[in-house]
Design a protein around this motif. Sequence first.
Motif, short mmCIF file in Angstrom:
data_model
loop_
_atom_site.label_atom_id
_atom_site.label_comp_id
_atom_site.label_asym_id
_atom_site.label_seq_id
_atom_site.Cartn_x
_atom_site.Cartn_y
_atom_site.Cartn_z
N TYR A 21 0.84 -1.21 0.00
CA TYR A 21 0.00 0.00 0.00
C TYR A 21 0.87 1.25 0.00
O TYR A 21 0.62 2.21 -0.75
CB TYR A 21 -0.91 0.02 1.23
CG TYR A 21 -2.12 -0.90 1.15
CD1 TYR A 21 -2.53 -1.45 -0.05
CD2 TYR A 21 -2.87 -1.18 2.29
CE1 TYR A 21 -3.64 -2.29 -0.11
CE2 TYR A 21 -3.99 -2.01 2.25
CZ TYR A 21 -4.36 -2.56 1.04
OH TYR A 21 -5.45 -3.37 0.98
N LEU A 22 1.87 1.26 0.88
CA LEU A 22 2.72 2.44 1.01
C LEU A 22 3.53 2.68 -0.27
O LEU A 22 3.67 3.82 -0.72
CB LEU A 22 3.67 2.26 2.21
CG LEU A 22 4.44 3.51 2.67
CD1 LEU A 22 3.46 4.63 3.03
CD2 LEU A 22 5.32 3.17 3.85
N LEU A 23 4.03 1.61 -0.87
CA LEU A 23 4.80 1.75 -2.11
C LEU A 23 3.92 2.25 -3.25
O LEU A 23 4.31 3.17 -3.99
CB LEU A 23 5.42 0.40 -2.48
CG LEU A 23 6.26 0.37 -3.78
CD1 LEU A 23 7.44 1.32 -3.66
CD2 LEU A 23 6.72 -1.06 -4.08
N ILE A 24 2.73 1.67 -3.37
CA ILE A 24 1.80 2.11 -4.42
C ILE A 24 1.40 3.57 -4.20
O ILE A 24 1.32 4.36 -5.15
CB ILE A 24 0.54 1.22 -4.46
CG1 ILE A 24 0.91 -0.18 -4.96
CG2 ILE A 24 -0.54 1.83 -5.34
CD1 ILE A 24 -0.25 -1.17 -4.92
N ALA A 25 1.15 3.94 -2.93
CA ALA A 25 0.76 5.31 -2.60
C ALA A 25 1.85 6.28 -3.03
O ALA A 25 1.55 7.35 -3.62
CB ALA A 25 0.49 5.44 -1.10
N PHE A 26 3.10 5.92 -2.78
CA PHE A 26 4.22 6.80 -3.14
C PHE A 26 4.37 6.91 -4.66
O PHE A 26 4.45 8.02 -5.21
CB PHE A 26 5.51 6.27 -2.52
CG PHE A 26 6.74 7.05 -2.90
CD1 PHE A 26 6.96 8.32 -2.38
CD2 PHE A 26 7.66 6.52 -3.80
CE1 PHE A 26 8.09 9.06 -2.74
CE2 PHE A 26 8.78 7.25 -4.16
CZ PHE A 26 8.99 8.52 -3.63
N LEU A 27 4.39 5.76 -5.35
CA LEU A 27 4.58 5.78 -6.80
C LEU A 27 3.40 6.44 -7.51
O LEU A 27 3.58 7.23 -8.45
CB LEU A 27 4.76 4.34 -7.31
CG LEU A 27 6.04 3.63 -6.84
CD1 LEU A 27 6.03 2.18 -7.32
CD2 LEU A 27 7.28 4.35 -7.34
N ALA A 28 2.18 6.12 -7.06
CA ALA A 28 0.99 6.71 -7.69
C ALA A 28 0.95 8.22 -7.49
O ALA A 28 0.61 8.96 -8.42
CB ALA A 28 -0.27 6.07 -7.13
N SER A 29 1.31 8.67 -6.30
CA SER A 29 1.27 10.12 -6.02
C SER A 29 2.32 10.87 -6.84
O SER A 29 2.10 12.01 -7.24
CB SER A 29 1.48 10.38 -4.53
OG SER A 29 2.78 9.98 -4.12
N LEU A 30 3.47 10.21 -7.12
CA LEU A 30 4.49 10.83 -7.98
C LEU A 30 3.91 11.18 -9.34
O LEU A 30 4.14 12.27 -9.88
CB LEU A 30 5.68 9.89 -8.15
CG LEU A 30 6.68 9.76 -6.99
CD1 LEU A 30 7.71 8.69 -7.32
CD2 LEU A 30 7.37 11.08 -6.71
N HIS A 36 -0.84 13.57 -1.26
CA HIS A 36 -1.48 12.48 -2.00
C HIS A 36 -0.98 11.11 -1.51
O HIS A 36 -1.76 10.15 -1.48
CB HIS A 36 -1.22 12.63 -3.49
CG HIS A 36 -2.04 13.69 -4.13
ND1 HIS A 36 -1.81 14.17 -5.41
CD2 HIS A 36 -3.12 14.38 -3.67
CE1 HIS A 36 -2.70 15.10 -5.71
NE2 HIS A 36 -3.51 15.25 -4.66
N THR A 37 0.29 11.03 -1.15
CA THR A 37 0.82 9.76 -0.64
C THR A 37 0.08 9.34 0.63
O THR A 37 -0.36 8.19 0.77
CB THR A 37 2.33 9.88 -0.34
OG1 THR A 37 3.03 10.22 -1.54
CG2 THR A 37 2.89 8.57 0.20
N LEU A 38 -0.06 10.28 1.56
CA LEU A 38 -0.77 9.98 2.80
C LEU A 38 -2.23 9.65 2.52
O LEU A 38 -2.80 8.72 3.13
CB LEU A 38 -0.67 11.16 3.76
CG LEU A 38 0.71 11.44 4.37
CD1 LEU A 38 0.67 12.71 5.21
CD2 LEU A 38 1.18 10.26 5.22
N ALA A 39 -2.84 10.41 1.60
CA ALA A 39 -4.26 10.20 1.29
C ALA A 39 -4.48 8.81 0.68
O ALA A 39 -5.39 8.08 1.08
CB ALA A 39 -4.76 11.28 0.34
#
Length: 442
Positions: free
Chosen positions: A296-305, A329-332
């Motif tokens: 989840y955290l990795l996807i959140a970071f990459l997606a927010s980029l 966006h990463t946190l969201a």
Amino acid sequence: MNFKKFISSRGTVIALLITVIFGGLVFWIYDSGYKNMPSKIKELPIEIINQDPDSKDLAENIKAKAPFKHVKISSDLKKGKQNLDQRKSYLLIAIPAHFKHNLLQGKNVKVKFYLNDSNQMSVSSSLNAVANKMGQEIDKKIQVQNQTIKIAKPQLAKLQLELNKQRANAEIEINTARRSIAQAPKQMQPALIKKLKTQTALSQKQVVKKALKQKQQIISQSKQKALAQQRKTSSFTIQHRNSVPKGLNNALAPFFINITLNLGTLMGALLLYGVYAKFASKIGRWKSFAYLECTYLLIAFLASLIVSVIDLKILPGSMANYSNIMFGHTLAIFLYYNFNTIALLLLGQIGTPINIILTMIQVVSGAGIIPLIGMNSFFNLVHYISPVYYGIQSDFNFLYGGTFSSEQQIGFWLLLVGILLVNMIIVTIRHKQPTLKFDELS
């Protein structure tokens, strides 16, 4: 015969129920959520900043005539602007220092209105119209008062000279009468003195009454002339803070960004739940859950980029805000994934319809279109546990300006920690993950 079995299968019945429930429930959500607008605009708190001690009457007059229920009067403009940026108040009306003195001196004076445009479109557009209307009313009052003073001043000065002359003549007559009384027999003097005092008091009363009447006539006539000669110049200004570029797409951008992100995580969580359930039976629930959270955290970071770049390229925003928006966006996204995982861990894939319903509720409680004050008690309460609410407020701040209040910051972190704890509790008590086999619905 086969068709009868087909339409009477559990899958068909569930499909019918979902269609009816979603159609009726979603309509109720939006009808009950939006029916209070725009009438609830009057519930928005506003603040009058009075920096002139001599203008208390004006501040109170503005408060009495303002079409709002919650109006606060203070003198700290810096604190007022901070409250405006944190959306604790929605409109500032500032009376500058020495306002009344400058007005009486005939100088140009202005009342300032401050609006935070980094708000829901329904709020910013309504308040802009209200501020213009209030400003025009204040403007008319100030200009008429200023012009009335200018017109009446020479006539009032002339009236004052006449009064002074009358007082001087009256004083001479009184002194003459006193000398005459002094020459009269002593037994007659008390009665004559009493009569003189009565006549003097009556005469002074008539003079004052006549003077007041003349003064009122002068002011009334001057006011009529002032109304006729009213200038076209403005005695108020509206200052827009955290301006939002024109366009419905820009005003609704924080709302659309976070609703779409939440929908993306809803589908992503459904797919990743299947991966989690498969690995849980092989490597254990806790290890699989740890892998799920890291994913989840990795996807959140990459997606927010990627998403943050797309947002800033589409919207007229500055790339200087990219790091802040990307972090938000990463946190969201991480929060949305975990929120949508709760129902899946409890019910398996059948929890997805529940997540869709919760998303529909967050369309209102996320406060992207209407403010919290415009919601009924249900949505106002639900917003505390609506991840989309915090995501929308974050994007309002980072895209257009504004700051998080301490309550919002605490609420966000409590919600994130709370959702993680709930998921951990479910993992603890759920020894076997439910998985829905669609071929068994026939």
